[in-house]
Motif scaffolding. Structure first.
Motif, mmCIF file in Angstrom:
data_model
loop_
_atom_site.group_PDB
_atom_site.id
_atom_site.type_symbol
_atom_site.label_atom_id
_atom_site.label_comp_id
_atom_site.label_asym_id
_atom_site.label_seq_id
_atom_site.Cartn_x
_atom_site.Cartn_y
_atom_site.Cartn_z
ATOM 1 N N VAL A 126 7.984 -9.067 22.211
ATOM 2 C CA VAL A 126 7.688 -9.863 20.969
ATOM 3 C C VAL A 126 6.942 -8.869 20.269
ATOM 4 O O VAL A 126 6.509 -7.766 20.694
ATOM 5 C CB VAL A 126 6.997 -10.984 21.387
ATOM 6 N N PHE A 127 6.770 -9.051 18.933
ATOM 7 C CA PHE A 127 5.866 -8.477 18.298
ATOM 8 C C PHE A 127 4.277 -8.688 18.614
ATOM 9 O O PHE A 127 3.944 -9.679 18.547
ATOM 10 C CB PHE A 127 5.978 -8.800 16.707
ATOM 11 N N LEU A 128 3.609 -7.585 19.348
ATOM 12 C CA LEU A 128 2.334 -7.637 19.774
ATOM 13 C C LEU A 128 1.309 -7.922 18.748
ATOM 14 O O LEU A 128 1.433 -7.501 17.496
ATOM 15 C CB LEU A 128 2.076 -6.476 20.356
ATOM 16 N N PRO A 129 0.192 -8.591 19.091
ATOM 17 C CA PRO A 129 -0.808 -8.945 17.970
ATOM 18 C C PRO A 129 -1.667 -7.828 17.385
ATOM 19 O O PRO A 129 -1.927 -7.497 15.961
ATOM 20 C CB PRO A 129 -1.846 -9.878 18.737
ATOM 21 N N SER A 130 -1.547 -6.616 18.276
ATOM 22 C CA SER A 130 -2.174 -5.308 18.010
ATOM 23 C C SER A 130 -1.228 -4.734 17.135
ATOM 24 O O SER A 130 -1.872 -4.048 16.163
ATOM 25 C CB SER A 130 -2.200 -4.434 19.222
ATOM 26 N N PHE A 131 0.171 -5.025 17.029
ATOM 27 C CA PHE A 131 0.928 -4.428 15.982
ATOM 28 C C PHE A 131 0.876 -4.766 14.776
ATOM 29 O O PHE A 131 0.711 -4.461 13.539
ATOM 30 C CB PHE A 131 2.498 -4.157 16.589
ATOM 31 N N LEU A 132 0.988 -6.215 14.742
ATOM 32 C CA LEU A 132 0.695 -7.165 13.634
ATOM 33 C C LEU A 132 -0.267 -6.891 12.919
ATOM 34 O O LEU A 132 -0.276 -7.135 11.606
ATOM 35 C CB LEU A 132 0.984 -8.661 13.971
ATOM 36 N N PHE A 133 -1.199 -6.455 13.596
ATOM 37 C CA PHE A 133 -2.519 -6.200 12.832
ATOM 38 C C PHE A 133 -2.667 -5.367 11.747
ATOM 39 O O PHE A 133 -3.307 -5.154 10.811
ATOM 40 C CB PHE A 133 -3.936 -6.089 14.066
ATOM 41 N N ILE A 134 -1.881 -4.309 12.059
ATOM 42 C CA ILE A 134 -1.564 -3.177 10.997
ATOM 43 C C ILE A 134 -1.300 -3.806 9.640
ATOM 44 O O ILE A 134 -1.646 -3.315 8.638
ATOM 45 C CB ILE A 134 -0.523 -2.148 11.531
ATOM 46 N N GLY A 135 -0.532 -4.786 9.755
ATOM 47 C CA GLY A 135 0.185 -5.313 8.327
ATOM 48 C C GLY A 135 -0.585 -6.572 8.151
ATOM 49 O O GLY A 135 -0.314 -7.039 6.909
ATOM 50 N N GLN A 136 -1.132 -7.366 8.940
ATOM 51 C CA GLN A 136 -1.687 -8.671 8.686
ATOM 52 C C GLN A 136 -2.996 -8.701 8.672
ATOM 53 O O GLN A 136 -3.713 -9.820 8.451
ATOM 54 C CB GLN A 136 -1.086 -9.755 9.412
ATOM 55 N N GLY A 137 -4.018 -7.693 9.620
ATOM 56 C CA GLY A 137 -5.187 -7.811 10.044
ATOM 57 C C GLY A 137 -6.136 -7.725 8.693
ATOM 58 O O GLY A 137 -5.780 -7.124 7.577
ATOM 59 N N GLU A 138 -7.233 -7.963 8.975
ATOM 60 C CA GLU A 138 -8.545 -7.658 7.796
ATOM 61 C C GLU A 138 -9.838 -7.079 8.593
ATOM 62 O O GLU A 138 -9.874 -7.338 9.645
ATOM 63 C CB GLU A 138 -8.718 -8.853 7.058
ATOM 64 N N ILE A 139 -10.455 -6.069 7.975
ATOM 65 C CA ILE A 139 -11.620 -5.626 8.373
ATOM 66 C C ILE A 139 -12.665 -5.833 7.168
ATOM 67 O O ILE A 139 -12.605 -5.111 6.015
ATOM 68 C CB ILE A 139 -11.520 -4.118 8.694
ATOM 69 N N PHE A 140 -13.581 -6.647 7.537
ATOM 70 C CA PHE A 140 -14.541 -7.050 6.556
ATOM 71 C C PHE A 140 -13.829 -7.345 5.302
ATOM 72 O O PHE A 140 -14.343 -7.275 4.266
ATOM 73 C CB PHE A 140 -15.409 -5.890 6.344
ATOM 74 N N SER A 141 -12.783 -8.361 5.475
ATOM 75 C CA SER A 141 -12.080 -9.082 4.365
ATOM 76 C C SER A 141 -11.255 -8.201 3.632
ATOM 77 O O SER A 141 -10.876 -8.370 2.556
ATOM 78 C CB SER A 141 -13.194 -9.850 3.623
ATOM 79 N N VAL A 142 -11.286 -6.829 3.859
ATOM 80 C CA VAL A 142 -10.217 -5.978 3.370
ATOM 81 C C VAL A 142 -8.935 -6.082 4.239
ATOM 82 O O VAL A 142 -9.082 -5.540 5.423
ATOM 83 C CB VAL A 142 -10.871 -4.685 3.325
ATOM 84 N N PRO A 143 -7.947 -6.113 3.457
ATOM 85 C CA PRO A 143 -6.387 -5.874 4.321
ATOM 86 C C PRO A 143 -6.417 -4.711 4.920
ATOM 87 O O PRO A 143 -6.792 -3.571 4.430
ATOM 88 C CB PRO A 143 -5.416 -6.350 3.412
ATOM 89 N N VAL A 144 -5.949 -4.463 6.368
ATOM 90 C CA VAL A 144 -5.916 -3.195 6.718
ATOM 91 C C VAL A 144 -4.947 -2.312 6.013
ATOM 92 O O VAL A 144 -4.984 -1.054 6.115
ATOM 93 C CB VAL A 144 -5.340 -3.414 8.338
ATOM 94 N N PRO A 145 -3.734 -2.998 5.767
ATOM 95 C CA PRO A 145 -2.700 -1.919 4.861
ATOM 96 C C PRO A 145 -3.517 -1.215 3.606
ATOM 97 O O PRO A 145 -3.151 -0.269 3.228
ATOM 98 C CB PRO A 145 -1.558 -2.870 4.379
ATOM 99 N N VAL A 146 -4.355 -2.131 3.175
ATOM 100 C CA VAL A 146 -5.117 -1.260 1.904
ATOM 101 C C VAL A 146 -6.213 -0.356 2.204
ATOM 102 O O VAL A 146 -6.167 0.542 1.566
ATOM 103 C CB VAL A 146 -6.034 -2.710 1.217
ATOM 104 N N ILE A 147 -6.745 -0.525 3.512
ATOM 105 C CA ILE A 147 -7.559 0.443 4.053
ATOM 106 C C ILE A 147 -6.663 1.693 4.266
ATOM 107 O O ILE A 147 -7.325 3.023 3.891
ATOM 108 C CB ILE A 147 -8.261 0.029 5.336
#
Length: 346
Positions: A179-200
Motif C-alpha cells: 500500500v501507499f505508506l503514510p510516511s510516503f503520502l506525507f510528502i504530498g499531503q502532510g503539513e508542517i506548522f500548517s504549511v504543506p510539505v510540497p510547498v516547503i
C-alpha cells in the motif's frame, strides 16, 4: 509670429514624445513587473467572481499544485540556461510516479526505496539525454523528444496502461500486496506548522537553486555555456560536461516532481506528468520577463508557476472547461514572450 512657431514646434514635440515616453518609461516598467501585476489582478478578479477563492483551503490547494509545476519547471529552466530544451521532463515525472507507486504497492518496499529508485532512473534518463545531445550531437529538441517517446513506451509497457493503486487486482489473481505508506503520502499531503510539505520542498528547491545559479562558479559557468558555447569553449570551460550537468539536473527535478505528485494523489497514474510539461515550459518562459531578467532564472520561473496555478484554479472554480484553459495559458505565454523579444530587440 515667432511665438506661434515655437508653440507649433512644442505641440509636435509633445506628440512625438508620447510614444517615446511609453517606450522609455512605461514599457520597461511593464517588462519588469508585468507578471507580478497580472498575478495581482488575477487574484483580485477571481476573488470578486468567487468568494471562496481567497479561502485558506483553496490557497493551500493552489500552492500544492504550484509546487509540482515549479519543481518540474526548475529542470526546464536549467536546460534553457545552457541553450538546450528538455522535452522529456513530463514523461520523466510520469515514470517517477509509476515507479514510486510500483515500489510501494507491487513490491512492498519502504518509503526511502520508493524515493531512491525513481531518482536513480531519472538520472539515467538525464545521462541518456546528455549522451544524445552532447556526444551524438543531435538537436536537443529532437533528442529529448525521442527520449520522451521511449519513456512513455517503457512505463506503459510496464503498467500495461493501468494505474497503480492500493488493493489493485493483479493479472495472476489476487490483489497487490503493498500500500501507499503514510510516511510516503506525507510528502504530498502532510503539513508542517500548517504549511504543506510540497510547498516547503518547492521553496527550499527555489532558494537553493537560485543561490547556486547566481552566487556559485558552477552557476556562472552554466550561464556562460548557454550564452556563447564557442566562446565558453575557447575560454577553457568544459562545455560538454556542463551541458551534461544541466540535463542531469533537469531529469532530477522532473523526478522529484513526479514523486511529490504520486504522494499527493496516492496513485501511480500513467501519463500523469504529460500535462505538467507545457505548464512547466510556460512557467520557465514567463519567468524570462520577471524583474526584467531577460534570461532563464529560477525566481522568475517560480512566479510564472504561481501565475499558471492561480489561473488554473480560478478558471476551474468558474467552471471553465479544461480545454478552454489552454487558450488562456497560451495567450499569457504569447504576451510574456512578446515582451521579452521586443525588449531584446530594442
Amino acid at each position: 509670429m515667432m511665438a506661434q512657431y515655437v508653440h507649433k514646434e512644442t505641440i509636435k514635440d509633445n506628440v512625438k514624445g508620447a510614444p517615446f515616453q511609453f517606450q522609455e518609461k512605461v514599457f520597461p516598467f511593464l517588462y519588469r513587473y508585468g507578471t507580478l501585476l497580472v498575478i495581482l489582478l488575477t487574484i483580485i478578479s477571481f476573488s470578486l467572481a468567487n468568494d471562496k477563492f481567497l479561502s485558506y483551503q483553496n490557497f493551500t490547494d493552489i500552492l500544492r499544485s504550484v509546487s509540482i509545476i515549479t519543481l518540474l519547471a526548475i529542470g526546464v529552466t536549467i536546460s534553457l540556461i545552457v541553450g538546450g530544451f528538455d522535452l522529456s521532463v513530463g514523461s520523466t515525472a510520469s515514470l517517477a510516479t509509476v515507479t514510486s507507486a510500483a515500489a510501494l504497492v507491487l513490491y512492498r518496499q519502504e518509503t526511502i526505496v520508493a524515493i531512491l529508485i525513481p531518482i536513480a532512473i531519472g538520472l539515467i534518463i538525464g545521462l541518456l539525454n546528455s549522451f544524445f545531445v552532447v556526444k551524438v550531437k543531435l538537436p536537443d529538441l529532437l533528442a529529448t523528444l525521442a527520449v520522451m517517446y521511449i519513456i512513455n513506451g517503457l512505463h506503459l509497457t510496464f503498467t500495461k496502461g493501468y494505474s497503480i493503486y492500493n488493493n489493485m487486482p493483479l493479472g495472476e489473481g489476487g490483489t497487490a500486496p503493498g500500500v501507499f505508506l503514510p510516511s510516503f503520502l506525507f510528502i504530498g499531503q502532510g503539513e508542517i506548522f500548517s504549511v504543506p510539505v510540497p510547498v516547503i520542498i518547492m521553496l527550499i528547491a527555489v532558494i537553493v537553486v537560485h543561490f547556486i545559479l547566481q552566487q556559485s562558479r558552477f552557476g556562472r559557468l552554466l550561464y556562460i555555456t548557454g550564452g556563447n558555447e564557442e566562446a565558453a569553449r575557447l575560454s577553457g570551460v568544459p562545455v560538454q560536461r556542463y551541458k551534461m550537468y544541466a540535463y542531469l539536473l533537469s531529469a532530477f527535478f522532473a523526478t522529484l516532481a513526479g514523486i511529490v505528485l504520486a504522494a499527493r494523489i496516492g496513485t501511480g497514474q500513467v501519463s500523469a506528468g504529460a500535462p505538467l510539461l507545457m505548464d512547466g515550459v510556460a512557467a520557465a518562459f514567463i519567468g524570462f520577463s520577471v524583474f526584467g531578467a531577460g534570461k532563464p532564472n529560477v525566481i522568475g520561473t517560480f512566479f510564472g508557476a504561481v501565475l499558471i496555478g492561480i489561473l488554473l484554479n480560478g478558471l476551474t472554480m468558474l467552471n471553465v472547461p479544461y480545454y478552454a484553459q489552454d487558450i488562456v495559458k497560451g495567450a499569457i505565454l504569447i504576451g510574456a514572450l512578446a515582451f521579452m523579444y521586443y525588449e531584446k530587440k530594442k
